[in-house]
Design a protein around this motif. Structure first.
Motif, PDB file in Angstrom:
ATOM      1  N   THR A   8      41.247   8.240 125.167  1.00 26.03           N
ATOM      2  CA  THR A   8      39.832   9.281 125.389  1.00 26.03           C
ATOM      3  C   THR A   8      38.982   8.761 126.637  1.00 26.03           C
ATOM      4  OG1 THR A   8      38.509   7.727 123.855  1.00 26.03           O
ATOM      5  CG2 THR A   8      39.662   9.703 123.045  1.00 26.03           C
ATOM      6  N   LEU A   9      39.147   7.543 127.090  1.00 27.53           N
ATOM      7  CA  LEU A   9      38.219   7.012 128.376  1.00 27.53           C
ATOM      8  C   LEU A   9      39.028   7.563 129.426  1.00 27.53           C
ATOM      9  CD1 LEU A   9      37.869   3.390 127.341  1.00 27.53           C
ATOM     10  CD2 LEU A   9      35.675   5.010 127.823  1.00 27.53           C
ATOM     11  N   LEU A  10      40.295   7.427 129.635  1.00 27.96           N
ATOM     12  CA  LEU A  10      40.975   8.047 130.790  1.00 27.96           C
ATOM     13  C   LEU A  10      41.022   9.652 130.825  1.00 27.96           C
ATOM     14  CD1 LEU A  10      44.373   5.858 130.724  1.00 27.96           C
ATOM     15  CD2 LEU A  10      42.720   5.912 132.241  1.00 27.96           C
ATOM     16  N   LEU A  11      41.087  10.275 129.581  1.00 29.00           N
ATOM     17  CA  LEU A  11      41.076  11.616 129.721  1.00 29.00           C
ATOM     18  C   LEU A  11      39.720  12.031 129.975  1.00 29.00           C
ATOM     19  CD1 LEU A  11      42.734  14.096 128.659  1.00 29.00           C
ATOM     20  CD2 LEU A  11      41.751  13.779 126.364  1.00 29.00           C
ATOM     21  N   VAL A  12      38.709  11.502 129.678  1.00 29.66           N
ATOM     22  CA  VAL A  12      37.344  12.111 130.177  1.00 29.66           C
ATOM     23  C   VAL A  12      37.035  11.510 131.622  1.00 29.66           C
ATOM     24  CG1 VAL A  12      34.898  11.987 129.454  1.00 29.66           C
ATOM     25  CG2 VAL A  12      36.426  12.138 127.546  1.00 29.66           C
ATOM     26  N   LEU A  13      37.260  10.444 131.731  1.00 26.82           N
ATOM     27  CA  LEU A  13      36.805   9.976 133.235  1.00 26.82           C
ATOM     28  C   LEU A  13      37.771  10.396 134.219  1.00 26.82           C
ATOM     29  CD1 LEU A  13      35.443   6.722 131.445  1.00 26.82           C
ATOM     30  CD2 LEU A  13      33.938   8.003 133.095  1.00 26.82           C
ATOM     31  N   ALA A  22      29.129   3.055 127.974  1.00 24.41           N
ATOM     32  CA  ALA A  22      28.466   2.104 127.304  1.00 24.41           C
ATOM     33  C   ALA A  22      28.838   1.546 125.911  1.00 24.41           C
ATOM     34  CB  ALA A  22      27.038   2.705 127.237  1.00 24.41           C
ATOM     35  N   MET A  23      29.509   2.566 125.262  1.00 27.08           N
ATOM     36  CA  MET A  23      30.001   2.356 123.973  1.00 27.08           C
ATOM     37  C   MET A  23      31.328   1.325 124.160  1.00 27.08           C
ATOM     38  SD  MET A  23      29.622   5.565 121.488  1.00 27.08           S
ATOM     39  CE  MET A  23      30.047   6.835 122.575  1.00 27.08           C
ATOM     40  N   PHE A  24      32.256   1.845 125.067  1.00 30.94           N
ATOM     41  CA  PHE A  24      33.447   0.977 125.214  1.00 30.94           C
ATOM     42  C   PHE A  24      32.891  -0.244 125.941  1.00 30.94           C
ATOM     43  CE2 PHE A  24      36.858  -0.359 128.268  1.00 30.94           C
ATOM     44  CZ  PHE A  24      37.923  -0.807 127.190  1.00 30.94           C
ATOM     45  N   ARG A  25      32.161  -0.649 126.602  1.00 33.90           N
ATOM     46  CA  ARG A  25      31.460  -1.900 127.145  1.00 33.90           C
ATOM     47  C   ARG A  25      31.614  -2.906 126.185  1.00 33.90           C
ATOM     48  NH1 ARG A  25      30.619  -3.933 132.720  1.00 33.90           N
ATOM     49  NH2 ARG A  25      31.186  -6.217 131.879  1.00 33.90           N
ATOM     50  N   ALA A  26      31.230  -2.544 124.773  1.00 34.31           N
ATOM     51  CA  ALA A  26      30.557  -3.239 123.737  1.00 34.31           C
ATOM     52  C   ALA A  26      31.765  -4.000 123.258  1.00 34.31           C
ATOM     53  CB  ALA A  26      29.957  -2.619 122.573  1.00 34.31           C
ATOM     54  N   THR A  27      33.061  -3.207 123.330  1.00 32.28           N
ATOM     55  CA  THR A  27      34.417  -3.671 122.617  1.00 32.28           C
ATOM     56  C   THR A  27      35.100  -4.504 123.835  1.00 32.28           C
ATOM     57  OG1 THR A  27      34.609  -1.681 121.246  1.00 32.28           O
ATOM     58  CG2 THR A  27      36.684  -2.832 121.948  1.00 32.28           C
ATOM     59  N   HIS A  28      35.070  -4.012 124.868  1.00 36.27           N
ATOM     60  CA  HIS A  28      35.825  -4.768 126.181  1.00 36.27           C
ATOM     61  C   HIS A  28      35.442  -5.982 126.166  1.00 36.27           C
ATOM     62  CE1 HIS A  28      35.620  -6.098 130.145  1.00 36.27           C
ATOM     63  NE2 HIS A  28      37.085  -5.600 130.419  1.00 36.27           N
ATOM     64  N   LYS A  70      30.144   2.538 138.903  1.00 34.96           N
ATOM     65  CA  LYS A  70      28.901   2.501 139.067  1.00 34.96           C
ATOM     66  C   LYS A  70      28.059   2.197 137.585  1.00 34.96           C
ATOM     67  CE  LYS A  70      26.400   6.096 139.569  1.00 34.96           C
ATOM     68  NZ  LYS A  70      25.696   7.597 139.967  1.00 34.96           N
ATOM     69  N   TRP A  71      28.596   3.117 136.539  1.00 33.91           N
ATOM     70  CA  TRP A  71      28.220   2.869 135.305  1.00 33.91           C
ATOM     71  C   TRP A  71      28.547   1.553 134.695  1.00 33.91           C
ATOM     72  CZ3 TRP A  71      30.433   8.449 134.048  1.00 33.91           C
ATOM     73  CH2 TRP A  71      29.345   9.054 134.532  1.00 33.91           C
ATOM     74  N   TRP A  72      29.629   1.088 135.038  1.00 34.19           N
ATOM     75  CA  TRP A  72      30.320  -0.277 134.195  1.00 34.19           C
ATOM     76  C   TRP A  72      29.388  -1.541 134.890  1.00 34.19           C
ATOM     77  CZ3 TRP A  72      33.343  -1.101 130.444  1.00 34.19           C
ATOM     78  CH2 TRP A  72      33.853  -2.075 130.323  1.00 34.19           C
ATOM     79  N   GLU A  73      29.071  -1.499 136.241  1.00 33.96           N
ATOM     80  CA  GLU A  73      28.208  -2.675 136.799  1.00 33.96           C
ATOM     81  C   GLU A  73      26.800  -2.512 136.088  1.00 33.96           C
ATOM     82  OE1 GLU A  73      29.273  -4.761 138.991  1.00 33.96           O
ATOM     83  OE2 GLU A  73      31.375  -3.642 138.586  1.00 33.96           O
ATOM     84  N   ALA A  74      26.439  -1.486 135.648  1.00 38.70           N
ATOM     85  CA  ALA A  74      24.928  -1.698 134.848  1.00 38.70           C
ATOM     86  C   ALA A  74      25.140  -2.300 133.697  1.00 38.70           C
ATOM     87  CB  ALA A  74      24.596   0.063 134.539  1.00 38.70           C
ATOM     88  N   HIS A  75      26.005  -2.566 132.929  1.00 46.36           N
ATOM     89  CA  HIS A  75      26.455  -3.378 131.615  1.00 46.36           C
ATOM     90  C   HIS A  75      25.392  -2.671 130.644  1.00 46.36           C
ATOM     91  CE1 HIS A  75      28.306  -7.502 130.898  1.00 46.36           C
ATOM     92  NE2 HIS A  75      28.263  -6.505 129.980  1.00 46.36           N
ATOM     93  N   ASP A  76      25.449  -1.509 130.382  1.00 42.96           N
ATOM     94  CA  ASP A  76      24.697  -0.809 129.431  1.00 42.96           C
ATOM     95  C   ASP A  76      25.602  -0.969 128.273  1.00 42.96           C
ATOM     96  OD1 ASP A  76      22.422  -0.361 130.807  1.00 42.96           O
ATOM     97  OD2 ASP A  76      23.110   1.487 131.590  1.00 42.96           O
ATOM     98  N   ILE A  77      25.139  -0.997 127.196  1.00 45.61           N
ATOM     99  CA  ILE A  77      25.621  -1.366 125.675  1.00 45.61           C
ATOM    100  C   ILE A  77      25.143  -0.220 124.993  1.00 45.61           C
ATOM    101  CG2 ILE A  77      26.156  -2.693 123.655  1.00 45.61           C
ATOM    102  CD1 ILE A  77      27.497  -3.661 126.247  1.00 45.61           C
ATOM    103  N   ARG A  78      25.940   0.529 124.149  1.00 50.72           N
ATOM    104  CA  ARG A  78      25.425   1.558 123.180  1.00 50.72           C
ATOM    105  C   ARG A  78      26.494   1.289 121.827  1.00 50.72           C
ATOM    106  NH1 ARG A  78      24.664   7.607 124.538  1.00 50.72           N
ATOM    107  NH2 ARG A  78      24.468   7.704 122.007  1.00 50.72           N
ATOM    108  N   SER A  79      25.972   1.603 120.775  1.00 50.65           N
ATOM    109  CA  SER A  79      26.579   1.770 119.523  1.00 50.65           C
ATOM    110  C   SER A  79      27.334   3.246 119.083  1.00 50.65           C
ATOM    111  CB  SER A  79      25.945   1.222 118.144  1.00 50.65           C
ATOM    112  OG  SER A  79      24.978   2.005 118.024  1.00 50.65           O
TER     113      SER A  79
END
Length: 257
Positions: free
Chosen positions: A151-156, A178-184, A209-218
């Motif tokens: 789903t990440l590859l599909l959307v991004l 942000a949700m995937f970052r929590a798992t990764h 850009k979003w990955w470097e922000a290191h935001d986390i979401r549930s």
């Protein structure tokens, strides 16, 4: 070798430190600052720990902070409940086995096939492992190569999917990152997750850009509007559930609105 999770732990601390200002935490601004955010010594002071100890944590050194220290850092950095839980997860010690793709039990496969609304199953890496006919009509998972059923590859990285979400694409994609970052971060250094991260970096400048922000979401429920190429405008309320058979499996259901 340093545990990659410790590197992510330190990077997460740094990213949260840099987003805070002295005024936000009740400290005087002091002399002119060359970089944004709090200084390391200020975080250490707020958390009641030694500066050298905090620096070692932020550098990703192999140290084991106590639960009390984690809680103190969470308060000092004004972490949300989700961010606090993430920091605890990254601080856990223990050997982690290599990632192995999950298998969907036959009863779960039969269950999603019985649903009238679009439904699919994903694993820890957000790979799409099983889906029903209604989901195929909307998302076309079966038309994709197996290595692209994620789903990440599909959307991004998929241009057609970007058009699919229209003006709402950025909000959907950023939330997913942000949700995937929590798992990764818990799986940092694992070859399967590293391979996915490389593909996302290469296929999406916005992701970088979003990955470097290191935001986390549930994970949360919500509404999605899609401009389907053949079915027109679609609106769904989506929600997800963990499977008792294997908590790594997530059932996602799209209910038409």
């Amino acid at each position: 070798m340093t545990d990659p999770r410790r590197i992510e732990f330190g990077d997460f601390l740094r990213s949260r430190r840099e987003r805070l200002s002295p005024k936000t935490v009740g400290l005087p601004a002091g002399r002119r600052r060359r970089t944004a955010g709090l200084r390391r010594e200020e975080v250490a002071q707020l958390a009641g720990i030694g500066v050298d100890w905090y620096i070692r944590l932020e550098q990703g050194r192999t140290v084991s902070p106590s639960v009390t220290t984690i809680d103190a850092l969470a308060r000092a950095l004004r972490l949300s409940k989700t961010e606090h839980a993430h920091l605890k997860a990254l601080a856990r010690d223990g050997t982690r086995v290599a990632f192995v793709p999950e298998t969907v039990p036959p009863p779960i496969q039969r269950m999603i096939q019985s649903l009238a609304q679009p439904a699919y199953i994903t694993g820890r890496r957000w790979d799409v492992l099983a889906w029903n006919d209604a989901a195929e009509e909307v998302f076309g998972f079966g038309k994709l190569p197996e290595q692209d059923r994620n789903t990440l590859l599909l959307v991004l990285t998929n241009r057609q999917t970007r058009k699919f979400y229209g003006a709402g694409w950025a909000d959907v994609a950023k939330s997913m990152v942000a949700m995937f970052r929590a798992t990764h971060d818990v799986w940092a250094g694992d070859p399967a997750f590293a391979e996915l991260l490389t593909r996302l970096r290469q296929g999406s400048p916005e992701f970088v850009k979003w990955w470097e922000a290191h935001d986390i979401r549930s994970t949360s429920s919500g509404l999605k509007t899609m401009d389907h190429p053949t079915r027109g405008l679609l609106r769904f309320e989506h929600t997800s559930f963990q499977a008792n058979d294997d908590p790594a499996l997530k059932l996602v259901i799209y209910t038409p609105v």
